[in-house]
Design a protein around this motif. Sequence first.
Motif, short mmCIF file in Angstrom:
data_model
loop_
_atom_site.label_atom_id
_atom_site.label_comp_id
_atom_site.label_asym_id
_atom_site.label_seq_id
_atom_site.Cartn_x
_atom_site.Cartn_y
_atom_site.Cartn_z
N SER A 83 0.84 -1.21 0.00
CA SER A 83 0.00 0.00 0.00
C SER A 83 0.86 1.25 0.00
CB SER A 83 -0.88 0.02 1.25
OG SER A 83 -1.86 -0.98 1.16
N GLY A 84 0.51 2.19 -0.85
CA GLY A 84 1.23 3.46 -0.89
C GLY A 84 2.45 3.45 -1.80
N SER A 85 2.78 2.28 -2.35
CA SER A 85 3.97 2.18 -3.21
C SER A 85 3.63 2.53 -4.66
CB SER A 85 4.54 0.76 -3.16
OG SER A 85 3.63 -0.15 -3.76
N VAL A 86 4.67 2.83 -5.42
CA VAL A 86 4.50 3.06 -6.85
C VAL A 86 3.85 1.83 -7.50
CG1 VAL A 86 5.78 3.33 -9.02
CG2 VAL A 86 6.45 4.65 -7.00
N VAL B 59 -9.36 5.91 -1.35
CA VAL B 59 -9.24 5.51 0.05
C VAL B 59 -7.83 5.88 0.54
CG1 VAL B 59 -8.62 3.15 -0.69
CG2 VAL B 59 -9.33 3.55 1.67
N MET B 60 -7.77 6.45 1.73
CA MET B 60 -6.46 6.80 2.31
C MET B 60 -5.85 5.54 2.92
SD MET B 60 -6.06 9.96 1.59
CE MET B 60 -4.63 10.42 2.58
N VAL B 61 -4.59 5.29 2.61
CA VAL B 61 -3.94 4.06 3.12
C VAL B 61 -2.63 4.40 3.83
CG1 VAL B 61 -4.92 2.58 1.32
CG2 VAL B 61 -2.70 3.66 0.95
N PRO B 62 -2.24 3.54 4.77
CA PRO B 62 -0.95 3.74 5.44
C PRO B 62 0.19 3.49 4.45
CG PRO B 62 -1.95 1.68 6.14
CD PRO B 62 -2.94 2.36 5.25
N LYS B 63 1.28 4.16 4.69
CA LYS B 63 2.45 3.93 3.83
C LYS B 63 3.64 3.59 4.72
CE LYS B 63 5.56 6.07 0.53
NZ LYS B 63 5.58 6.71 -0.79
N TRP B 64 4.05 2.34 4.67
CA TRP B 64 5.19 1.87 5.45
C TRP B 64 6.23 1.39 4.45
CZ3 TRP B 64 7.45 -3.04 5.75
CH2 TRP B 64 8.36 -3.25 6.81
N VAL B 65 7.48 1.77 4.70
CA VAL B 65 8.53 1.45 3.73
C VAL B 65 9.64 0.67 4.44
CG1 VAL B 65 10.30 2.46 2.24
CG2 VAL B 65 7.99 3.41 2.25
N SER C 225 -5.05 6.17 -2.14
CA SER C 225 -5.00 5.06 -3.09
C SER C 225 -6.43 4.72 -3.49
CB SER C 225 -4.27 3.86 -2.48
OG SER C 225 -4.11 2.83 -3.44
N TYR C 226 -6.65 3.52 -4.04
CA TYR C 226 -7.97 3.24 -4.61
C TYR C 226 -8.34 1.77 -4.51
CZ TYR C 226 -6.78 7.69 -6.74
OH TYR C 226 -6.39 8.98 -6.93
N ARG D 212 -8.01 -0.85 4.94
CA ARG D 212 -8.72 0.40 4.67
C ARG D 212 -9.66 0.26 3.46
NH1 ARG D 212 -5.55 4.83 6.54
NH2 ARG D 212 -4.51 4.15 8.46
N GLY D 213 -9.25 -0.49 2.47
CA GLY D 213 -10.08 -0.65 1.27
C GLY D 213 -11.40 -1.35 1.58
N GLY D 214 -11.33 -2.43 2.35
CA GLY D 214 -12.54 -3.16 2.72
C GLY D 214 -13.47 -2.29 3.55
#
Lengths: 464, 464
Positions: free
Chosen positions: A54-57, A83-89, A257-258, A330-332
């Motif tokens: 989630s949140g990646s390219v 939808v807003m999603v967490p972004k962990w890298v 994201s979506y 988050r999507g669900g």
Amino acid sequence: MKKLFFLMILCLAGTVNSQEDAEQMDKIYKTALTEGKAYDWLNHLSNQIGGRLSGSVQAQQAVDYTKAELESLGLDKVWLQPVMVPKWVRGTPEFAYFETAPGQSTNVSVCALGGSVATPVGGLKAELVEVNGIEDLKSLGREKIEGKIVFYNRPMDPTVISTFESYSGCVDQRYSGAAEAAKFGAVGVLVRSMSLKLDDHPHTGSMSYGDTPVADRIPAAAISTNGAELLSTTIKLNPKTRFYLRQNCKQFDDVESYNVIGEITGSQFPNEIMIVGGHLDSWDLGDGSHDDGAGCVQSMDVLRLLKKTGYKPKRTIRVVLFMNEENGLRGGNKYAEVAKNKKENHVFALESDAGGFTPRGFSFDCSEANLERVQEWKKLFEPYLIHMFVKGYSGADIGPLKNQDMVLAGLRPDSQRYFDHHHAETDTFEHVNKRELELGAASMASLIYLFDKYGIIPNNKIKG
Amino acid sequence: MKKLFFLMILCLAGTVNSQEDAEQMDKIYKTALTEGKAYDWLNHLSNQIGGRLSGSVQAQQAVDYTKAELESLGLDKVWLQPVMVPKWVRGTPEFAYFETAPGQSTNVSVCALGGSVATPVGGLKAELVEVNGIEDLKSLGREKIEGKIVFYNRPMDPTVISTFESYSGCVDQRYSGAAEAAKFGAVGVLVRSMSLKLDDHPHTGSMSYGDTPVADRIPAAAISTNGAELLSTTIKLNPKTRFYLRQNCKQFDDVESYNVIGEITGSQFPNEIMIVGGHLDSWDLGDGSHDDGAGCVQSMDVLRLLKKTGYKPKRTIRVVLFMNEENGLRGGNKYAEVAKNKKENHVFALESDAGGFTPRGFSFDCSEANLERVQEWKKLFEPYLIHMFVKGYSGADIGPLKNQDMVLAGLRPDSQRYFDHHHAETDTFEHVNKRELELGAASMASLIYLFDKYGIIPNNKIKG
């Protein structure tokens, strides 16, 4: 009495025409096995895009790609649901070793758990305390844990036939292990990978700090099963063994994201919505072929197979590719929230999120009346070696939609190899077999066909 | 009426004690999944020995190894049963290309079929005639075939769910293709590999020249599925395409080899013999892990699992590792011949020769009465997701034993991936999953346990 009940169901739902159903299913399976698109789509998702955290390219590329592919199918509607999603890298590759004496060290394979904080820049080195689970922490007490790395080493139980059940019996160590160990002053946690196979690949997965204050959060990593075995033996021989871990993963602000959605609008009951889906995001180590590229491409192919075989659904059938199942759901949650706000009537939801292996059947989260209905269809599935129609868990992404009237279902593929690959760098395209994937898509399309044709039995009809 | 019949069976066979049976099966499965030996044995057979073609050094090594391992199990008896087997040797790697114009050639992957003659030393070059099967030869006639290489290109039917059924629909091209084409003056045959997967690996397998005089025998090779597709397209564009094949395989005189046999002598009915087995020989391209290393190590583990769980068989239970299933069936024939000469009473035989994949059930070649008995045991297998109990083919090696009273059975694993590996260089250890293999062994041990405990219903008891 049972006969009367079944006749009542027939009256509610239209007459079952087994011959017609068998013919339609035959068309679906043959089309899937000769002109299926699922495998080609998965090839692109896995080999042209890759891991889709989630949140990646890559996650965005997957959104764009699947939307374009759905648009090419001539569905009635295709859209993106923000939808807003967490972004962990993850950052640079993790590094770890254990040291039995100064200068005597052995490297081991580890990976940060999803959501973990980084170690200090120079890494973390501490003695280990091995436990069999969270429940051991209390009896050890702060005295024996403080300043140490807690090593959760309870393996998945190999004697349980369903590997998902075995996974459930272990995953608390990964999900809550860090939060719990921090309460006793641990400086880090190391978790045995959730896999039944002995190999060198660490398996990541989500973890949560719960209400642990930010300052008290400790790094958490998974160690491969071979590494866990070696480490455990080493600690027994040398309890003063020290473990070094360096990881520089980071949590960023949420990003947009979506969910990707496509629809065939129902010809008779357009307001009765049936969905089929999987999750488009994956972990970052492999390419997410089984988890859950497979479920996405199977779900996409369900709509295509229905169209291709000339079936015109009475009800609205949607494919939903959910974002962010792995580390947030988050999507669900967003899909269910929007459905509720729009007062949409969802009558059926099917998820495929257990790998692209040979389908064995389905599990159903629904009323007894609907489950009995399903049992009547068993014979139709027998020629395809689909035997399992059980009550049980459906899927994470469709869970938030649940209401008392609707039917939730999950595809149940053979589970024996799933956790060999789950969340590890070995979850890759070459471990998905084309026919097994296609048989899953055909089974899903057949179930959707039957529920569309005969409808769902609402609870009030049964009570009345 | 049916109840009465079942009660009669119970009287004949002793009372079914489901609780006790469930407990014994639980022990068997748990032991297989935690202390199974099948995977270790297979590792040795595959990685220390390798492909075990009849008459090869590796076949002899496999005989020695499995005999020693059986001896270590503390069985009542372990012995070798001598049998003369054919010895066919592939020689140096085959070489093939097609040529659309002088100097414009494309290499393709081929392998000699087992039993084929060599090409002339300098190879063979000829135009091709592509056919969809043996039945096409007649309509083409000698005129169009003479001096050419016949290219059999009918693929396995992907719409058939059981891949074995699909295989059966194709394999005549491989087995009899050369003998039939020779009648029309062909100089060689090329057969599309028997696989549902498109890849570059040719699949070997047995073929027969039937009564073709030695001087008229023509070389036969398999071409990979990718190669077959490419070649077919090329011929359509350029019907004058020429094909070059070089192979120097050779048939030697028969040599002595062995069936490997181990026995637990029955405590109550030692003269009622039940056997479980697979075949120890394999093709030479891969290491024969699925075909049929898997069946051998599972069968060995059946006896070990029964001992390990403390079960003392009433009847004599033998493991038989047959030699030469692939290109002669000499081991199976020899075992039956010796049994007949010794007037041994075989009541039950189970073969595992369909790969080490997740077991789905069993097929039975037996009387209706025994099949009904088996259906009563279905519930016991349900917790292990074994659903399929059908009438059908058992196995090649045990076939020669058949008589009207006995029960022949075959393990039925999931078949979707089997022909990806079958007889090709990809039939290797890493494609066998440990748990899937072990579940097969446990299922076999459970079936043997039940048949030992409750016995077989002889035909005369039913008629009487």
